[in-house]
Design a protein around this motif. Sequence first.
Motif, PDB file in Angstrom:
ATOM      1  N   PRO A 252       0.815  -1.220   0.000  1.00 56.22           N
ATOM      2  CA  PRO A 252       0.000   0.000   0.000  1.00 56.22           C
ATOM      3  C   PRO A 252       0.847   1.269   0.000  1.00 56.22           C
ATOM      4  CG  PRO A 252       0.127  -0.903   2.214  1.00 56.22           C
ATOM      5  CD  PRO A 252       0.780  -1.905   1.312  1.00 56.22           C
ATOM      6  N   ASP A 253       0.337   2.294  -0.654  1.00 55.74           N
ATOM      7  CA  ASP A 253       0.925   3.635  -0.565  1.00 55.74           C
ATOM      8  C   ASP A 253       0.363   4.392   0.636  1.00 55.74           C
ATOM      9  OD1 ASP A 253       2.314   3.497  -3.184  1.00 55.74           O
ATOM     10  OD2 ASP A 253       0.259   3.410  -3.949  1.00 55.74           O
ATOM     11  N   LEU A 254      -0.872   4.043   1.003  1.00 60.65           N
ATOM     12  CA  LEU A 254      -1.570   4.701   2.106  1.00 60.65           C
ATOM     13  C   LEU A 254      -2.267   3.628   2.940  1.00 60.65           C
ATOM     14  CD1 LEU A 254      -2.818   7.165   3.597  1.00 60.65           C
ATOM     15  CD2 LEU A 254      -4.571   7.230   1.817  1.00 60.65           C
ATOM     16  N   VAL A 255      -2.097   3.692   4.247  1.00 57.19           N
ATOM     17  CA  VAL A 255      -2.731   2.731   5.154  1.00 57.19           C
ATOM     18  C   VAL A 255      -3.706   3.476   6.060  1.00 57.19           C
ATOM     19  CG1 VAL A 255      -2.363   1.145   7.095  1.00 57.19           C
ATOM     20  CG2 VAL A 255      -0.790   1.117   5.141  1.00 57.19           C
ATOM     21  N   LEU A 256      -4.957   3.059   6.028  1.00 56.07           N
ATOM     22  CA  LEU A 256      -5.953   3.535   6.980  1.00 56.07           C
ATOM     23  C   LEU A 256      -5.959   2.526   8.117  1.00 56.07           C
ATOM     24  CD1 LEU A 256      -8.893   4.454   4.548  1.00 56.07           C
ATOM     25  CD2 LEU A 256      -6.932   5.850   5.241  1.00 56.07           C
ATOM     26  N   TYR A 257      -5.496   2.940   9.285  1.00 55.30           N
ATOM     27  CA  TYR A 257      -5.319   1.978  10.373  1.00 55.30           C
ATOM     28  C   TYR A 257      -6.303   2.236  11.517  1.00 55.30           C
ATOM     29  CZ  TYR A 257      -2.774   5.595  13.006  1.00 55.30           C
ATOM     30  OH  TYR A 257      -2.443   6.738  13.679  1.00 55.30           O
ATOM     31  N   ASP A 258      -6.794   1.159  12.066  1.00 59.48           N
ATOM     32  CA  ASP A 258      -7.724   1.202  13.191  1.00 59.48           C
ATOM     33  C   ASP A 258      -7.013   1.834  14.388  1.00 59.48           C
ATOM     34  OD1 ASP A 258      -9.534   0.696  15.240  1.00 59.48           O
ATOM     35  OD2 ASP A 258      -9.804  -1.424  14.745  1.00 59.48           O
ATOM     36  N   ASP A 259      -7.524   2.970  14.837  1.00 65.60           N
ATOM     37  CA  ASP A 259      -6.869   3.657  15.954  1.00 65.60           C
ATOM     38  C   ASP A 259      -7.631   3.500  17.263  1.00 65.60           C
ATOM     39  OD1 ASP A 259      -9.040   5.294  15.298  1.00 65.60           O
ATOM     40  OD2 ASP A 259      -7.937   7.169  15.603  1.00 65.60           O
ATOM     41  N   ARG A 260      -8.561   2.530  17.324  1.00 68.64           N
ATOM     42  CA  ARG A 260      -9.228   2.273  18.600  1.00 68.64           C
ATOM     43  C   ARG A 260      -8.223   1.710  19.603  1.00 68.64           C
ATOM     44  NH1 ARG A 260     -14.150  -1.336  16.561  1.00 68.64           N
ATOM     45  NH2 ARG A 260     -12.397  -2.164  15.344  1.00 68.64           N
ATOM     46  N   ALA A 261      -8.525   1.846  20.881  1.00 69.60           N
ATOM     47  CA  ALA A 261      -7.565   1.526  21.932  1.00 69.60           C
ATOM     48  C   ALA A 261      -7.121   0.069  21.911  1.00 69.60           C
ATOM     49  CB  ALA A 261      -8.160   1.874  23.296  1.00 69.60           C
ATOM     50  N   HIS A 262      -7.997  -0.853  21.486  1.00 70.71           N
ATOM     51  CA  HIS A 262      -7.639  -2.271  21.536  1.00 70.71           C
ATOM     52  C   HIS A 262      -6.827  -2.722  20.327  1.00 70.71           C
ATOM     53  CE1 HIS A 262     -11.281  -2.395  19.006  1.00 70.71           C
ATOM     54  NE2 HIS A 262     -10.752  -3.484  18.476  1.00 70.71           N
ATOM     55  N   PRO A 271       4.832  -1.322   4.984  1.00 71.00           N
ATOM     56  CA  PRO A 271       5.940  -0.740   4.215  1.00 71.00           C
ATOM     57  C   PRO A 271       6.341   0.634   4.737  1.00 71.00           C
ATOM     58  CG  PRO A 271       4.397  -1.806   2.743  1.00 71.00           C
ATOM     59  CD  PRO A 271       3.767  -1.862   4.106  1.00 71.00           C
ATOM     60  N   ALA A 272       7.645   0.851   4.848  1.00 72.08           N
ATOM     61  CA  ALA A 272       8.163   2.064   5.483  1.00 72.08           C
ATOM     62  C   ALA A 272       7.698   3.344   4.795  1.00 72.08           C
ATOM     63  CB  ALA A 272       9.685   2.006   5.513  1.00 72.08           C
ATOM     64  N   GLY A 273       7.485   3.298   3.497  1.00 70.01           N
ATOM     65  CA  GLY A 273       7.101   4.503   2.776  1.00 70.01           C
ATOM     66  C   GLY A 273       5.612   4.800   2.787  1.00 70.01           C
ATOM     67  N   ALA A 274       4.822   3.913   3.346  1.00 72.47           N
ATOM     68  CA  ALA A 274       3.363   4.095   3.324  1.00 72.47           C
ATOM     69  C   ALA A 274       2.946   5.223   4.261  1.00 72.47           C
ATOM     70  CB  ALA A 274       2.669   2.801   3.716  1.00 72.47           C
ATOM     71  N   ARG A 275       2.059   6.078   3.775  1.00 72.98           N
ATOM     72  CA  ARG A 275       1.480   7.105   4.640  1.00 72.98           C
ATOM     73  C   ARG A 275       0.428   6.466   5.534  1.00 72.98           C
ATOM     74  NH1 ARG A 275       0.081  10.725  -0.402  1.00 72.98           N
ATOM     75  NH2 ARG A 275       0.699   8.790  -1.403  1.00 72.98           N
ATOM     76  N   LEU A 276       0.289   6.979   6.750  1.00 69.97           N
ATOM     77  CA  LEU A 276      -0.632   6.418   7.731  1.00 69.97           C
ATOM     78  C   LEU A 276      -1.704   7.437   8.089  1.00 69.97           C
ATOM     79  CD1 LEU A 276       1.902   4.718  10.193  1.00 69.97           C
ATOM     80  CD2 LEU A 276       0.678   3.646   8.293  1.00 69.97           C
ATOM     81  N   VAL A 277      -2.955   7.008   8.035  1.00 68.71           N
ATOM     82  CA  VAL A 277      -4.084   7.856   8.445  1.00 68.71           C
ATOM     83  C   VAL A 277      -4.932   7.056   9.427  1.00 68.71           C
ATOM     84  CG1 VAL A 277      -6.222   8.983   7.699  1.00 68.71           C
ATOM     85  CG2 VAL A 277      -4.157   9.192   6.315  1.00 68.71           C
ATOM     86  N   PRO A 278      -5.209   7.597  10.618  1.00 64.38           N
ATOM     87  CA  PRO A 278      -6.063   6.868  11.563  1.00 64.38           C
ATOM     88  C   PRO A 278      -7.478   6.726  11.036  1.00 64.38           C
ATOM     89  CG  PRO A 278      -5.554   9.066  12.388  1.00 64.38           C
ATOM     90  CD  PRO A 278      -4.722   8.866  11.170  1.00 64.38           C
ATOM     91  N   TRP A 279      -8.044   5.555  11.254  1.00 71.58           N
ATOM     92  CA  TRP A 279      -9.424   5.255  10.849  1.00 71.58           C
ATOM     93  C   TRP A 279     -10.075   4.438  11.959  1.00 71.58           C
ATOM     94  CZ3 TRP A 279     -10.565  -0.052   8.859  1.00 71.58           C
ATOM     95  CH2 TRP A 279     -11.940  -0.244   8.658  1.00 71.58           C
ATOM     96  N   SER A 280     -11.127   4.961  12.519  1.00 69.39           N
ATOM     97  CA  SER A 280     -11.903   4.165  13.462  1.00 69.39           C
ATOM     98  C   SER A 280     -13.033   3.495  12.697  1.00 69.39           C
ATOM     99  CB  SER A 280     -12.500   5.030  14.569  1.00 69.39           C
ATOM    100  OG  SER A 280     -13.435   4.268  15.323  1.00 69.39           O
ATOM    101  N   PRO A 281     -13.132   2.155  12.741  1.00 67.01           N
ATOM    102  CA  PRO A 281     -14.288   1.495  12.145  1.00 67.01           C
ATOM    103  C   PRO A 281     -15.602   1.872  12.835  1.00 67.01           C
ATOM    104  CG  PRO A 281     -12.483  -0.063  12.418  1.00 67.01           C
ATOM    105  CD  PRO A 281     -12.111   1.181  13.176  1.00 67.01           C
ATOM    106  N   PHE A 293     -13.061  12.811   8.824  1.00 67.75           N
ATOM    107  CA  PHE A 293     -12.313  11.651   8.349  1.00 67.75           C
ATOM    108  C   PHE A 293     -12.011  11.768   6.859  1.00 67.75           C
ATOM    109  CE2 PHE A 293     -12.735   7.182   6.626  1.00 67.75           C
ATOM    110  CZ  PHE A 293     -11.420   6.832   6.899  1.00 67.75           C
ATOM    111  N   PHE A 294     -12.987  12.136   6.066  1.00 64.31           N
ATOM    112  CA  PHE A 294     -12.788  12.242   4.616  1.00 64.31           C
ATOM    113  C   PHE A 294     -11.751  13.312   4.287  1.00 64.31           C
ATOM    114  CE2 PHE A 294     -16.910  10.220   2.731  1.00 64.31           C
ATOM    115  CZ  PHE A 294     -16.638   9.069   3.441  1.00 64.31           C
ATOM    116  N   ARG A 295     -11.740  14.402   5.030  1.00 61.45           N
ATOM    117  CA  ARG A 295     -10.749  15.451   4.765  1.00 61.45           C
ATOM    118  C   ARG A 295      -9.340  14.937   5.074  1.00 61.45           C
ATOM    119  NH1 ARG A 295     -12.270  20.042   2.903  1.00 61.45           N
ATOM    120  NH2 ARG A 295     -14.363  20.896   3.249  1.00 61.45           N
ATOM    121  N   ALA A 296      -9.206  14.152   6.140  1.00 61.63           N
ATOM    122  CA  ALA A 296      -7.898  13.576   6.462  1.00 61.63           C
ATOM    123  C   ALA A 296      -7.426  12.639   5.340  1.00 61.63           C
ATOM    124  CB  ALA A 296      -7.956  12.818   7.789  1.00 61.63           C
TER     125      ALA A 296
END
Length: 303
Positions: A252-262, A271-281, A293-296
């Motif tokens: 991936p070039d961009l990873v939307l990652y679950d940022d919930r506490a668990h 991948p080291a070059g992938a951009r990370l954006v928090p995403w809560s399901p 969220f969409f703006r992020a």
Amino acid sequence: MSGAGARGWGFADDRGVEAVAPAVPARVVAYVRAGAALLDLGVVPVAVYGSGHDGPEPDPAKDGGLAAAGVPYLGPGRALDEERLRAVAPDLVVDVTYDGKSPYAVDEGLAERLGVPLVALSVGGELPLGEIIGRFGALGAALGGPEAVAGEGLAGPEAVPPARSAGPGAAGDGGGELAAAEEAVRAAAGAAGPGVLALSGGGPEQVHLARPGAWPELARLAELGVRFLDPGPGPGANWLTGGWERAVEAGPDLVLYDDRAHATSPVGRVPAGARLVPWSPEVPPSPAAYARFFRAVARALEP
């Protein structure tokens, strides 16, 4: 029926259950995700509770503006203390449902023992995002908040009472904000934008890769042109579960990652070059929350 009338207040939820009360409920207790959405719509809950994923403290990824508004958290729903709930004297409980049959986070019997009506609104992948947002907008309007029903293909709310003045966190022009955020995503995605992978870390050895069509907000992003990477064949309607090497192999070039506490952080596992954006399901189902969220996502998609 939805709203207040000569015979009292009523609202038909997404289980097909009619919640009724003598008057418009003023003391709403809600699952934290639902409560954060209602707050955005101008309805301030008297308290919120968590789910089986949650602990004794609220999860900031689900909280929205609740903490800032001073809304107390009562703990995880399935372990919710009956006396603690009685102490806040609710006249309505609001939850979500994924199967259209049962509330997700609270024991339905608890509300029955208290003699309090329960409303459960669908948030599952079988509904388009606009419809989910619209249903919460209709409930917010029926509870006296501003009528902030927004989204594509929505049936407007049934007869609802005039809105009271909006409280903290009111949606205002939330529908306009969401439309603008969607256009920003569409413009940033381009014809062949970055490859995007959404995931939830399940521990140091395991990751859950999201199937975009199963998540209303991801499906909407795909409609706007976001190029999601297919996690591949395998079991699981919502997630494909495997080792972190699957996330690396997807490239991936961009990873939307679950940022919930668990959930486990993806840092150092993708991948080291992938951009990370928090995403809560569990984004609060309000126009304002999805607009943020969409703006992020739009910012991360830009070259």
